[in-house]
Design an enzyme around this catalytic site. Structure first.
Site, short mmCIF file in Angstrom:
data_model
loop_
_atom_site.label_atom_id
_atom_site.label_comp_id
_atom_site.label_asym_id
_atom_site.label_seq_id
_atom_site.Cartn_x
_atom_site.Cartn_y
_atom_site.Cartn_z
N GLU A 453 0.84 -1.19 0.00
CA GLU A 453 0.00 0.00 0.00
C GLU A 453 0.88 1.25 0.00
OE1 GLU A 453 -1.72 0.41 3.82
OE2 GLU A 453 -2.57 2.37 3.38
N ASP A 526 -0.60 -1.21 6.20
CA ASP A 526 -0.43 -0.74 7.57
C ASP A 526 -1.29 -1.51 8.56
OD1 ASP A 526 1.35 1.12 6.75
OD2 ASP A 526 -0.11 2.76 6.62
N ASP A 528 -3.31 -0.39 10.60
CA ASP A 528 -4.41 0.46 11.09
C ASP A 528 -5.70 0.20 10.32
OD1 ASP A 528 -3.94 1.53 8.65
OD2 ASP A 528 -3.25 3.49 9.34
N ASP A 530 -7.19 1.84 7.91
CA ASP A 530 -7.05 1.96 6.46
C ASP A 530 -6.40 0.72 5.87
OD1 ASP A 530 -8.26 4.31 5.98
OD2 ASP A 530 -6.44 5.54 6.06
#
Ligand code: 0RA
Length: 695
Positions: A453, A526, A528, A530
């Site tokens: 990403e 990541d 998180d 997202d």
């Protein structure tokens, strides 16, 4: 004795005989249990019996015991099953079936309970009159659970007595003990998975819950209660009761909870009594929603057949033929549109459940039904029942045909644009995308593709990788939601096209995992929300258009660390909060030890803690441990990224399994679908689990 050419991995190695053991009258008694050897073999090669010794294998243990309880339910003797995950990480499965016989075994001269629990395949599963689940990894029996448990306690209520026997590592450590009178019948198995066998012995609630829910949908007469006692406070104890009187109807509604339904669920059922007097039972429920994807879940004797098989083929053939016949006779009389099978499957959600006496499982993961006769049986039943349904419900029939006609038109348009896109993008000529940093090795098995990403993380990954066998494909932002788009639009999407070309194994029906240019495809995002979103999007994409990549175990999730801890010159990485706290404890113990050793130099080092301004991402404990929280992959320098996430020697990869992907699709439909209510419920239910939300 029946012919049984069902070759399981097990009998190929001569550990069991796979004949049917029956006394011929359908009744079960102590003589039926044939005595076979081999629990040592299970401990020696556990993966051969339960698939692996990771989380999947661990959960397989619960499954094995519950399967036995479900068998009792199928035989008509059991209505309630209670699964409890205890505080000490043991699991108990209680049922109100007949109870395992406890009397002395005529051959072995020990309790039959002991024979059932200490002998491979002595569970009476090869009885006539029961649907065996042997084949693949299912049906290896409670004895395997016993073999792989450091402790197992079996308590049986039967013939007015409550009898208990204890085991350790598959061997009895007590004889049967009479615990007194009872007016109930049933079996309680409590087991402690052996930590020397399994990588992890921590059960995952959601994983257990998902499978039990599925079993409850498939067996409407059974109520399954799951309790998780691993909470500090009594009111935090989790408990769910899975009981769906509507069976497959409820299952289909559950799956399509977030979709707009076009045609109400249609239930088709029937059975066929073959030459061997054993019924093949068929039950199917399907409906149409306004999405463009097909979602067919199939089961044989309650086992999820991920790779499909003859039951699925039979259903598809009947669906196409019956709907086409109806359309030509009643609706599209003069139409030139050719509706094909795939058009009738657009927006189709179906559950196919069959019970087969001697299932033969084939395929990569032994989850594909091979019995040829089942195809015809399913086809006949579906054709007959569906024709009647269409005649009786012309309005519904019209809607299905209209939907399929639209799909056919779109398919033709997509074909035209696909050809156009192919030519334009060189999807057919194999020019690799410019963004791809390929590896130098060209032996697919040894190579890895990281789908990363963001450009900055992609940059670090390119620098940090081992370029001999690791390729990097950076993706810019979010990929298209494939769930909501037709093929033509999907193929126009830049990010998706680069993935197709980089992997180079085709897509959709043409996809061939064997041709994949890489042995592993690793999603790196990541840690998180997202990142989770991107992973879910990617998983949905792979699940729908490159499913075989998942079936063959080639799709992975990289696990970047969440924290870096630093004490003096030493650096540590933690992948979650628990690990972070463990490392802090370890460092502190170290400090203590060294202090008591009176090492002055170390004490000095401790005082030289660098000055760090405390903010939300970096914290310094009063004993000088620096704890930094990674916000994203891009924050790590190439060496750190290599060390923590990419180096095969030190990283942890999660392999994606169909169950994850199924759940991803559902979560995805919930979060991105049209309906607001299920989304709100999902967020409310899950908000409590979100501890480190990074927004
Ligand atoms: C052997 C024979 C019979 C039942 C069972 C085993 C049995 C095993 C398990 C494991 C968990 N729950 C279970 N319930 C039953 C048949 C007993 C009969 O004929 O009465």
């Amino acid at each position: 004795m029946e012919d049984n050419n069902n070759k399981s991995e097990i009998n190929e190695n001569n550990y069991i005989s796979n004949g049917n053991h029956s006394n011929g009258n359908g009744n079960y008694n102590e003589d039926n249990i044939k005595v076979l050897e081999g629990l040592e073999a299970v401990r020696l090669r556990p993966a051969m019996y339960i698939g692996d010794v990771g989380e999947r294998g661990l959960h397989h243990l619960i499954q094995e015991v519950v399967d036995n309880s479900i068998d009792e339910a199928l035989a008509g003797y059991c209505e309630n099953i209670y699964v409890t995950i205890h505080k000490d990480n043991s699991c108990s499965i209680t049922d109100d079936g007949r109870g395992i016989p406890t009397g002395p075994h005529p051959v072995k001269k020990v309790s039959t309970l002991e024979v059932v629990l200490c002998t491979l395949h002595a569970g009476g599963k090869f009885d006539k009159g029961s649907y065996q689940v042997s084949g693949g990894l299912h049906g290896v029996g409670v004895s395997c659970v016993n073999a792989l448990s450091s402790s197992l306690i079996a308590t049986v209520h039967r013939d007015g007595r409550q009898v208990q026997q204890k085991f350790a590592y598959g061997k009895p450590v007590s004889s049967t003990e009479d615990l007194g009178a009872t007016d109930k019948t049933g079996t309680i198995i409590r087991f402690y998975p052996d930590p020397t066998i399994f990588n992890t012995v921590t059960f995952k609630y959601s994983r257990v819950a998902d499978r039990l829910r599925e079993l409850a949908f498939l067996n409407p007469n059974v109520s399954i209660t799951l309790t998780d006692e691993r909470a500090d406070d009594f009111d935090e104890i989790k408990k769910e009761v899975f009981h769906y009187r509507g069976g497959l109807l409820d299952f289909v509604k559950f799956i399509d909870e977030s979709n707009t339904v076009l045609v109400k669920p249609i239930v088709v059922s029937g059975s066929d009594i073959g030459y061997n007097d054993l019924e093949t039972k068929v039950e199917i429920c399907f409906q149409y929603n306004n999405s463009y994807t097909e979602n067919v879940l199939s089961y044989v004797n309650n086992i999820h057949t991920i790779e499909g098989g003859t039951h699925v083929t039979g259903f598809r053939a009947a669906l196409t033929r019956t709907l086409n016949t109806y359309a030509q006779a009643n609706i599209n009389k003069n139409s030139k549109v050719q509706i094909s099978g795939e058009d009738f499957r657009e927006g189709l959600t179906a559950i196919i459940s069959v019970m087969v006496a001697n299932p033969q499982f084939e395929g990569q993961t032994k989850t594909k039904l091979g019995n040829g006769e089942v195809e015809g049986i399913v086809r006949t039943i579906v054709s007959e029942k569906l024709s009647i349904y269409l005649d009786e419900n012309p309005a519904m029939a019209k809607r299905i045909i209209e939907k399929a006609t639209l799909a056919a038109e779109a398919r033709m348009a997509a074909k035209r644009s696909r050809e156009l896109v192919r030519r334009k993008s060189g999807l057919e000529i194999s020019t690799l995308p410019g963004k791809l940093a390929d590896c130098s090795l060209r032996t697919a098995e040894d190579t890895e593709l990281f789908i990363v990403e963001g450009d900055s993380a992609g940059g670090s990954a390119k620098q940090g990788r081992d370029r001999r066998f690791q390729a990097i494909l950076p993706l810019r932002g979010k990929i298209l939601n494939v769930q909501k788009a037709r093929m033509a639009r999907i193929l126009e999407n830049e990010e998706i096209r680069t993935m197709f070309t980089a992997i180079g194994a085709g897509f959709d029906d043409d996809f061939d995992a064997e041709k994949s240019r890489y042995g592993k495809v690793i999603m790196m995002a990541d840690a998180d929300v997202d990142g989770a979103h991107i992973r879910t999007l990617l998983m949905t994409f792979f699940f729908l258009y490159m499913r075989d990549l998942i079936v063959q175990g080639k799709l992975y999730i990289a696990q970047p660390p969440l924290y870096k801890l630093k004490k003096g010159k030493q650096e540590y990485y933690a992948f979650d909060d628990r690990e972070r706290d463990e490392i802090i404890q370890r460092i502190r113990k170290d400090i203590q030890n060294r202090k008591s050793g009176g090492n002055a130099a170390i004490e000095q080092e401790q005082e030289q803690t660098p000055d760090i301004v405390e903010n939300e991402d970096v914290q310094v404990s009063n004993d000088g441990i620096i704890i930094s929280r990674y916000k994203g992959l891009g924050e790590m320098n190439p060496e750190q990224l290599w060390e923590t996430t990419m180096n095969p020697e030190t990283r942890t990869l999660l392999r994606v399994e169909i169950e994850d992907a199924n759940e991803a699709t559902r979560v995805f439909q919930t979060l991105m679908g049209e309906k607001v209510e299920p989304r709100r419920e999902f967020i409310e239910q899950n908000a409590q689990y979100v501890k480190n939300l990074d927004i």
